[in-house]
Design an enzyme around this catalytic site. Structure first.
Site, PDB file in Angstrom:
ATOM      1  N   GLY A  12       0.839  -1.200   0.000  1.00 51.76           N
ATOM      2  CA  GLY A  12       0.000   0.000   0.000  1.00 51.76           C
ATOM      3  C   GLY A  12       0.869   1.243   0.000  1.00 51.76           C
ATOM      4  N   ARG A  73       0.605  -4.380  -5.239  1.00 54.15           N
ATOM      5  CA  ARG A  73       0.900  -5.771  -4.909  1.00 54.15           C
ATOM      6  C   ARG A  73       1.294  -6.529  -6.175  1.00 54.15           C
ATOM      7  NH1 ARG A  73      -2.785  -3.847  -1.095  1.00 54.15           N
ATOM      8  NH2 ARG A  73      -1.495  -3.842   0.763  1.00 54.15           N
ATOM      9  N   ASP A 104       5.419  -5.181   5.837  1.00 55.06           N
ATOM     10  CA  ASP A 104       5.986  -6.502   6.139  1.00 55.06           C
ATOM     11  C   ASP A 104       5.949  -7.451   4.938  1.00 55.06           C
ATOM     12  OD1 ASP A 104       3.287  -6.764   6.324  1.00 55.06           O
ATOM     13  OD2 ASP A 104       3.260  -7.645   8.337  1.00 55.06           O
ATOM     14  N   THR A 128       4.605   2.489   5.592  1.00 51.61           N
ATOM     15  CA  THR A 128       3.230   2.054   5.837  1.00 51.61           C
ATOM     16  C   THR A 128       2.598   2.985   6.865  1.00 51.61           C
ATOM     17  OG1 THR A 128       1.855   0.368   6.915  1.00 51.61           O
ATOM     18  CG2 THR A 128       4.182   0.300   7.439  1.00 51.61           C
ATOM     19  N   ASP A 130       0.496   2.157   8.952  1.00 53.00           N
ATOM     20  CA  ASP A 130       0.031   1.395  10.120  1.00 53.00           C
ATOM     21  C   ASP A 130       0.982   1.414  11.319  1.00 53.00           C
ATOM     22  OD1 ASP A 130      -2.045   0.705   8.475  1.00 53.00           O
ATOM     23  OD2 ASP A 130      -1.119  -1.158   7.818  1.00 53.00           O
ATOM     24  N   ASP A 132       3.171  -0.678  12.112  1.00 49.76           N
ATOM     25  CA  ASP A 132       3.145  -2.000  12.743  1.00 49.76           C
ATOM     26  C   ASP A 132       4.429  -2.794  12.563  1.00 49.76           C
ATOM     27  OD1 ASP A 132       2.839  -2.289  10.046  1.00 49.76           O
ATOM     28  OD2 ASP A 132       1.184  -3.704  10.141  1.00 49.76           O
ATOM     29  N   ARG A 174      -4.977  -2.028   9.863  1.00 47.72           N
ATOM     30  CA  ARG A 174      -5.004  -3.489   9.709  1.00 47.72           C
ATOM     31  C   ARG A 174      -5.159  -4.146  11.080  1.00 47.72           C
ATOM     32  NH1 ARG A 174      -0.755  -5.104   5.056  1.00 47.72           N
ATOM     33  NH2 ARG A 174       0.740  -4.141   6.432  1.00 47.72           N
TER      34      ARG A 174
HETATM   35  P1  ADP Z   1       3.010  -4.534   2.505  1.00 47.37           P
HETATM   36  O1  ADP Z   1       4.434  -4.518   2.071  1.00 47.37           O
HETATM   37  O2  ADP Z   1       2.431  -3.152   2.612  1.00 47.37           O
HETATM   38  O3  ADP Z   1       2.796  -5.387   3.730  1.00 47.37           O
HETATM   39  P2  ADP Z   1       1.860  -6.679   0.876  1.00 47.37           P
HETATM   40  O4  ADP Z   1       1.660  -7.578   2.023  1.00 47.37           O
HETATM   41  O5  ADP Z   1       0.776  -6.566  -0.118  1.00 47.37           O
HETATM   42  O6  ADP Z   1       2.155  -5.169   1.319  1.00 47.37           O
HETATM   43  O7  ADP Z   1       3.185  -7.140   0.131  1.00 47.37           O
HETATM   44  C1  ADP Z   1       3.640  -6.468  -1.010  1.00 47.37           C
HETATM   45  C2  ADP Z   1       4.162  -7.433  -2.035  1.00 47.37           C
HETATM   46  O8  ADP Z   1       5.304  -8.126  -1.488  1.00 47.37           O
HETATM   47  C3  ADP Z   1       3.222  -8.560  -2.414  1.00 47.37           C
HETATM   48  O9  ADP Z   1       2.278  -8.189  -3.367  1.00 47.37           O
HETATM   49  C4  ADP Z   1       4.198  -9.585  -2.998  1.00 47.37           C
HETATM   50  O10 ADP Z   1       4.568  -9.241  -4.291  1.00 47.37           O
HETATM   51  C5  ADP Z   1       5.396  -9.424  -2.080  1.00 47.37           C
HETATM   52  N1  ADP Z   1       5.383 -10.475  -1.033  1.00 47.37           N
HETATM   53  C6  ADP Z   1       4.706 -10.468   0.122  1.00 47.37           C
HETATM   54  N2  ADP Z   1       4.916 -11.598   0.834  1.00 47.37           N
HETATM   55  C7  ADP Z   1       5.748 -12.358   0.076  1.00 47.37           C
HETATM   56  C8  ADP Z   1       6.367 -13.653   0.226  1.00 47.37           C
HETATM   57  N3  ADP Z   1       6.159 -14.409   1.313  1.00 47.37           N
HETATM   58  N4  ADP Z   1       7.148 -14.100  -0.775  1.00 47.37           N
HETATM   59  C9  ADP Z   1       7.369 -13.342  -1.860  1.00 47.37           C
HETATM   60  N5  ADP Z   1       6.844 -12.138  -2.075  1.00 47.37           N
HETATM   61  C10 ADP Z   1       6.048 -11.630  -1.123  1.00 47.37           C
END
Ligand code: ADP
Length: 325
Positions: A12, A73, A104, A128, A130, A132, A174
């Site tokens: 995000g 994402r 994360d 982020t 958040d 968090d 979240r």
């Molecule tokens: P944020 O970074 O804000 O927590 P997301 O959880 O959507 O946002 O993660 C962002 C992007 O990071 C995901 O769309 C994906 O491409 C990548 N990602 C997240 N978790 C994994 C994972 N376990 N393995 C590989 N890529 C990941």
């Protein structure tokens, strides 16, 4: 040829990401690297959407919300094939160093990527709203999100007082209550509901009764979107059953909290962390998030930043409780 540093925003978007991009680009240039912008996060890396960024390409963005590179994402980055494609693009463009700005999920992705391709060097910036993430006192965008929520609540308070209403205001975060708690403390809310503590309806009702008895004309309760007691409509229904004096209204602030100009604090945080990320890459660091703790720059390994959770300040919880008198 100058060595290259790639930069991307992922997950995000958060206000202050642009200030971070500007800082990374200009520090990279200062240290003699060529900065390369990668669009739409990991998805753009897989698709090969990369372009060199000059000092001028980040002019006039420190004050802008959103992210000029786009964020978002990438389901494809979850697969080894997607990551292999991303790696090929990095190699083709002679990029071995990367700064990833996100939360994360972004760091989990970076960690996996590094395990598969240890010749890469990656550092993360906490981007982020958040707040968090473990390993930093604040994340980029948090202060702005709180300020937007506080400003909105100041407005709601005017109408709540005029109409004798109780407003439940849902803020983002979240599964974390940081935005809710800080917003409640800064807006003088009567109560705050966060996922980290069990929701005690009896305690909330007694706060409302106490206020009602001393002729308080309004009440504001801040609800974190991830509160374990349910969503804001369910919580409003439960409260209305138990306390009938106030007319209850609900407001969900939603994505409004993610837009707008970053606060001075977020701009400075983003700029400082962006600058430091490039310096630390230059010195050989990798596999960690660059954060700030007690005014010191701290590197926290990705696996730790994503596994552990920052804790709410118990003093602020107490403050909301006592000052709601
Ligand atoms: P944020 O970074 O804000 O927590 P997301 O959880 O959507 O946002 O993660 C962002 C992007 O990071 C995901 O769309 C994906 O491409 C990548 N990602 C997240 N978790 C994994 C994972 N376990 N393995 C590989 N890529 C990941």
């Amino acid at each position: 040829m100058r060595e290259r540093i790639g930069i991307l925003c992922s997950g995000g978007d958060a206000p202050g990401m642009n200030a971070a991009i500007r800082a990374v680009v200009r520090t990279a240039l200062y240290l003699g690297y060529e900065p390369i912008g990668i669009y739409r996060g990991y998805e753009g890396l897989i698709a090969g959407q990369l372009e060199p960024l000059g000092a001028g390409s980040v002019s006039g963005i420190i004050q802008r919300g959103g992210a000029i590179l786009g964020a978002g994402r990438s389901p494809r980055f979850h697969s080894p094939e997607g990551r292999a494609q991303a790696y090929i693009h990095l190699k083709t463009h002679h990029i071995t160093r990367l700064v990833v700005i996100g939360g994360d999920g972004t760091f989990r992705g970076a960690q996996t990527f590094l395990e598969e391709y240890p010749d890469l060097q990656i550092l993360g910036l906490p981007g982020t709203i958040d707040n968090d993430l473990y390993g930093t006192d604040a994340t980029i965008g948090f202060d702005t999100a709180v300020n937007i929520a506080v400003e909105a609540i100041d407005r709601l308070r005017d109408t709540a007082a005029a109409m004798g209403r109780l407003f439940l205001v849902e803020v983002m975060g979240r599964d974390a209550g940081f935005i809710a708690l800080h917003t409640a403390a800064a807006s003088g809310a009567e109560a705050v509901l966060v996922p980290e503590t069990p929701t005690d309806f009896d305690a909330i009702v007694s706060v409302l009764e106490r206020g009602w008895q001393r002729q308080k004309t309004s009440a504001i309760i801040v609800v974190a979107e991830g509160d374990e007691a349910g969503n804001i409509v369910q919580i409003a229904a439960e409260l209305q059953k138990r306390f009938t004096q106030y007319d209850i209204r609900t407001t969900v602030l939603g994505h409004i909290q993610r837009g707008g100009n970053p606060t001075a604090q977020d701009r400075i945080l983003a700029s400082l962390l962006g600058m430091q990320a490039v310096y630390r890459l230059h010195e050989g660091a990798s596999g960690a998030m660059v954060g700030i703790q007690k005014n010191e720059i701290v590197l926290t390994p990705f696996y730790k930043a994503v596994k552990m959770h920052g804790a709410l300040n118990p003093l602020l919880l107490k403050l909301v409780e006592i000052l709601s008198l």
